[in-house]
Design an enzyme around this catalytic site. Structure first.
Site, PDB file in Angstrom:
ATOM      1  N   ALA A  68       0.831  -1.203   0.000  1.00  0.00           N
ATOM      2  CA  ALA A  68       0.000   0.000   0.000  1.00  0.00           C
ATOM      3  C   ALA A  68       0.866   1.253   0.000  1.00  0.00           C
ATOM      4  O   ALA A  68       2.040   1.217   0.360  1.00  0.00           O
ATOM      5  CB  ALA A  68      -0.928  -0.002   1.208  1.00  0.00           C
ATOM      6  N   ASP A  69       0.242   2.351  -0.380  1.00  0.00           N
ATOM      7  CA  ASP A  69       0.886   3.658  -0.314  1.00  0.00           C
ATOM      8  C   ASP A  69      -0.188   4.689  -0.014  1.00  0.00           C
ATOM      9  O   ASP A  69      -1.244   4.687  -0.642  1.00  0.00           O
ATOM     10  CB  ASP A  69       1.600   3.994  -1.623  1.00  0.00           C
ATOM     11  CG  ASP A  69       2.562   5.157  -1.463  1.00  0.00           C
ATOM     12  OD1 ASP A  69       3.452   5.074  -0.603  1.00  0.00           O
ATOM     13  OD2 ASP A  69       2.420   6.152  -2.195  1.00  0.00           O
TER      14      ASP A  69
END
Length: 188
Positions: A68-69
């Protein structure tokens, strides 16, 4: 026995969210260069999540993985993690009395497969903050490892007037989205 899921992230907040969901996971920190498109937080988040996922899948092709970011969009600008304490102060001053969007791109991959990539969005409105409140927040919470220099889960109520969308998205991982995937993949 190894956990079925690899969390491709160094984020303590993502670990906390996954632990609360009850999923067994192993943490692996992807060694990738992150990109930052100055005026496109969505694209930046998607590309960084995809890069982390590709790195993880190349090394652990037979495992489920999640990468994720999380980034902030404020007045058309992509806001990342603060590089200095002064930049952290500047971010908090900038958000004071204003609204911004929080985007988290999540790449969820099953073994030997391309990831499913989703983008979650929340909005956050900050209270009007005094210089003393900003100084106090920075003394209480390490602002350096968080997009926009704040954490909803650590003294966030001292900064925020309100938010819409997923609270865990603002933390760094939309639990509602990944929970559905975990159930579908038999990871719980």
């Amino acid at each position: 026995m190894k956990a079925k899921l690899i969390l491709a992230s160094a984020s303590a907040r993502r670990r906390k969210i996954l632990a609360a969901l009850g999923v067994a996971f192993e943490v692996v920190i992807p060694q990738v260069g992150e990109v930052a498109y100055t005026c496109d937080a969505r694209r930046t988040a998607r590309e960084n999540a995809a890069r982390k996922s590709a790195w993880c899948r190349a090394r652990y092709p037979d495992r489920h993985s999640l990468a994720a970011d999380t980034l902030i969009e404020f007045e058309g600008r992509c806001i990342t993690k603060a590089r200095t304490i002064e930049e952290a102060r500047a971010f908090l001053r900038m958000f004071s009395g204003a609204t911004h969007r929080v985007y988290t791109a999540v790449a969820m991959a099953r073994p030997q497969a391309e990831p499913e990539l989703i983008l979650a969005e929340s909005t956050v409105r900050f209270r009007k903050l005094s210089e003393e409140e900003i100084r106090s927040y920075i003394l209480q919470v390490n602002p350096m490892d968080r997009s926009g220099a704040y954490d909803i889960d650590e003294q966030g109520e001292t900064l925020m007037a309100e938010y819409t969308g997923s609270r865990t998205n603002i933390m760094g991982l939309p639990a509602e989205v990944v929970l559905v995937w975990f159930k579908k993949e038999g990871l719980l």
